[in-house]
Design an enzyme around this catalytic site. Structure first.
Site, PDB file in Angstrom:
ATOM      1  N   GLU A  76      64.814  22.259  79.674  1.00 28.29           N
ATOM      2  CA  GLU A  76      64.054  23.288  78.981  1.00 28.29           C
ATOM      3  C   GLU A  76      64.714  24.663  79.107  1.00 28.29           C
ATOM      4  O   GLU A  76      64.792  25.410  78.149  1.00 28.29           O
ATOM      5  CB  GLU A  76      62.626  23.347  79.534  1.00 28.29           C
ATOM      6  CG  GLU A  76      61.716  24.156  78.640  1.00 28.29           C
ATOM      7  CD  GLU A  76      60.558  24.771  79.395  1.00 28.29           C
ATOM      8  OE1 GLU A  76      60.316  24.381  80.550  1.00 28.29           O
ATOM      9  OE2 GLU A  76      59.917  25.674  78.833  1.00 28.29           O
ATOM     10  N   ASP A  77      65.189  24.982  80.304  1.00 30.97           N
ATOM     11  CA  ASP A  77      65.612  26.358  80.560  1.00 30.97           C
ATOM     12  C   ASP A  77      67.122  26.592  80.616  1.00 30.97           C
ATOM     13  O   ASP A  77      67.564  27.720  80.736  1.00 30.97           O
ATOM     14  CB  ASP A  77      65.026  26.840  81.899  1.00 30.97           C
ATOM     15  CG  ASP A  77      63.528  27.005  81.819  1.00 30.97           C
ATOM     16  OD1 ASP A  77      63.020  27.085  80.690  1.00 30.97           O
ATOM     17  OD2 ASP A  77      62.869  27.045  82.867  1.00 30.97           O
TER      18      ASP A  77
END
Ligand code: MN
Length: 714
Positions: A76-77
């Site tokens: 996600e990051d």
């Protein structure tokens, strides 16, 4: 933060065969990928996944889970991809991380839709592999522990979601420890005022020397020894959140809660549990209705223990839980205790019946809001246990009825049930089931789900099935309602009402039949008033017409002239009809409501238990079946409280401060009685809905300045 070797050592301490190399690689990978990213706290970002992995080791989870915990935010990051993770760490880790990433992609908003969508994704991911949930819970726990670094608005939203979704899920899979910690932090965030009041009063009791925990433990130890039972006894004050919950549930003040201490007796085996129970009950008076045997009938999440309430040592009411060490482990760690590193295999969520049931509800619900509402109910409620004639156990939420029972057995049984025998006797379908009831459902192929059932069933499964059926049969209902409404409107103006008259105006409303017009009126697409004007074009508006023109609903759209664009506040009304909330009962969203057609003033909305309704008992034609719409909580509503305050300096200020801090707005305050020792007041507060008002009431009850508070309903 845990260092790399510390984490590996932790895992190896319970799983000597753990894949040390993979753990090391995952730790380094997460650290590299998150690189210089920082958390709001100022800590390096990778400290977060490391802490999450640390929490997972407390539950002795397998290395796949620990690795997935370390990697849970990388896709996600950072620039990491699921494919890369699959190559480096294998398909299981990749699948779990993928599930967690999909979840995180939807920014969580306080709006129910987003929340529901998110919850749906979580369920689907869980049904593939339950470890997704375990990691998600550890992730949420660490985020909650570091919540104070976030901006206040974000904090509230996260705390609310934690309380609504994650704490119940933790409870559902039996992870008591995580559930309790999540709840305590969220409670402190959401109800700061109440949290502080309760904590202050607990401290006060302690300072006064009324913390009797050590003395009572000593006495119980002596009792067990004399009775020849080997036992370990611990005791504690209940947590602020569980006290708050109890105050809300029992509608009680702090003083009325007599048992704020709970004790746990841990013994060697099941026989010793009952021996210990015997000792407790023979020595102390049992408090009626507090005894529960979850050993012979465990909760659906696997929880086993005996609970009882007694007037214990020191003449204090206490709660006692009796269990074995093994039960205790399972109770605190839940799913994780059953299934630890040893199994190593993929634990498919489909094996958990309740996940299956939630997914079934999901398929039947027409929209995410409804789904969330149904499932929330499902998870929150305490349970009763009933039996089929064959002796199969069915666990149901408290207040369940034979209809809920029927749907729990099978949707087909629910859809065709006509009656029920409870413990051999025929009983109405709305009967509330009690623990231990044996229930036999009588069915008939000719029967269909009745919309009436929706009023008394409590399980999500039953609600979803009934609503689905009702939706499919809605047109019929709209037709009947529309006809009724038209007839009422025409008669109210002393005009003749006939089908023939309607046939002439079909094209005006793009209707193909009279039934079509009825349906449109019933559904609220066309106003009865417009139909009447079409049939009698020359008819001059009477005074009712003027009221219709000045249509206004108190509490929303104050300056808004276009009512069409407003969120629907009440369902089941005819647009264009004047509506007002009855001043006698001040109904709030969350209350069950009914509409009364009044002469000249449109529809008055009363709460279903309002005394004023008795007046209309003999005129059923004036009753309208209405309910709160989706937009109901967008406006504010007036809730009326009766409050008795101590007549001391500052108590009135305390009162208004507490209400303000709970985001309530005092609309009116009226002192109805005043003596040397107290004030009695009626306070009108602008609130969002019933729950908001209940929160305010509970907060006030927790305060020392308030000696009585309740809703002034009549
Ligand atoms: Mn995270």
């Amino acid at each position: 933060m845990l260092r790399q070797y510390e984490l590996v050592d932790l895992v190896k301490s319970y799983d000597p065969d753990a894949d040390e190399d993979a753990l090391n690689r995952a730790y380094v990978y997460a650290m590299k990928k998150h690189g210089a990213q920082l958390r709001t706290s100022g800590d390096p970002y990778y400290s977060h996944p490391v802490e999450v992995a640390g929490i997972l080791t407390k539950f002795k989870l397998d290395s796949t889970s620990i690795i997935a915990g370390l990697l849970h935010d990388t896709v996600e990051d950072t620039d990491a991809t699921v494919e890369e993770i699959r190559e480096l760490f294998g398909p299981q880790v990749a699948q779990i991380v993928d599930g967690l990433t999909k979840l995180a992609m939807i920014e969580l908003k306080s709006k129910d839709t987003k929340q529901a969508e998110n919850f749906r994704k979580l369920l689907l991911a869980m049904s593939e592999d339950i470890r997704v949930l375990l990691i998600k819970l550890a992730d949420r726990l660490h985020n909650m522990r570091t919540l104070h670094f976030c901006a206040p608005e974000k904090r509230m939203r996260i705390a609310r979601e934690t309380l609504d979704i994650y704490a119940p899920l933790a409870e559902r899979i039996g992870m008591q420890e995580i559930k309790t910690e999540l709840e305590e932090i969220a409670f402190k965030e959401l109800h700061k005022e109440a949290y502080e009041s309760i904590t202050a009063r607990l401290n006060f009791l302690r300072e006064q020397g009324s913390n009797l925990v050590p003395a009572i433990i000593k006495q119980l130890e002596k009792d067990m020894e004399e009775g020849g039972v080997k036992a370990t006894i611990s005791g504690r004050e209940k947590s602020p959140y569980s006290i708050w919950r109890k105050m809300q549930k029992k509608n009680a003040s702090f003083e009325q809660l007599s048992d704020i201490m709970a004790f746990r007796i841990i013994v060697d085996d099941v026989a010793a549990c009952y021996q210990a129970l015997g000792i407790v009950h023979s020595k102390y008076h049992m408090v009626p209705r507090r005894f529960k045997d979850y050993i012979s009938t465990p909760k659906p999440n696997g929880y086993k223990s005996i609970h009882t309430g007694v007037i214990g040592p020191e003449n204090t009411r206490i709660e006692i839980q009796i269990r074995t060490q093994e039960m205790h482990e399972v109770n605190e760690k839940g799913v994780a205790a059953h299934w630890a590193y040893k199994q190593g295999e993929k634990v498919v969520g489909k094996n958990f019946r309740w996940i299956q049931e939630l997914l079934e509800i999901l398929e039947e619900a027409s929209n995410p809001e409804e789904f969330l509402e149904n499932t929330k109910l499902e998870m929150y409620n305490d349970q009763v246990f009933c039996f089929t004639p064959k002796g199969d156990l069915i666990g149901l939420p408290i207040n369940s009825t034979p209809v809920d029972f029927a749907y729990a057995v099978h949707s087909k049984v629910g859809n065709t049930c006509v009656g029920a025998k409870i413990n051999g006797e025929i009983k109405p379908l709305r009967t509330v089931l009690q623990n231990g009831d044996q229930v036999e459902i009588l069915t008939s192929k000719a029967q269909h789900p009745s919309p009436e059932w929706d009023r008394f069933v409590v399980t999500g499964k039953a609600k979803a099935a009934i609503r689905r059926y009702v939706r499919a049969n809605k047109r019929e209902q709209f037709v009947a309602l529309g006809e009724q409404m038209l007839e009422r409107t025409f008669k109210g103006e002393n005009l003749e009402f006939s089908e023939k008259g309607l046939v002439g105006v079909l094209p005006n409303f793009e209707a193909e039949s009279v039934e079509d017009i009825y349906a449109k009126v019933g559904e609220g697409l066309v106003s009865a008033w417009d139909v009447m004007k079409a049939v009698y074009p020359s008819y001059k508006q009477s005074k009712l017409g003027k009221v219709v023109k000045s249509f206004k609903v108190r509490g929303f759209g104050k300056s808004d002239k276009k009512t069409k664009s407003d969120p629907v506040q009440i369902k089941g009304l005819i647009p264009g009809m004047a509506v007002h909330f009855a001043g006698c009962c001040h109904p709030l969203p969350g209350d069950r409501i009914v509409g009364i057609v009044t002469t000249g003033k449109g529809v008055a909305v009363h709460s279903i238990d309002c005394k004023a309704l008795e007046r209309y008992a003999s005129e059923p034609e004036r009753w309208l079946d209405i309910s709160w719409g989706d937009g109901a909580t967008e406006g504010s509503h007036i809730g009326r409280l009766k409050v008795i305050l101590l007549n001391e300096p500052g108590t009135l200020g305390d009162l208004s401060n507490m209400i303000a801090r709970c985001e309530g707005n005092i609309a009116n305050l009226n002192i109805t009685n005043r003596t040397m020792t107290y004030f009695e007041l009626i306070v009108d507060i602008e609130v969002r809905d019933l729950k908001h008002l209940t929160d305010i009431i509970t907060t006030l009850r927790a305060s020392k300045s308030v000696s009585y508070v309740a809703r002034a309903n009549q």
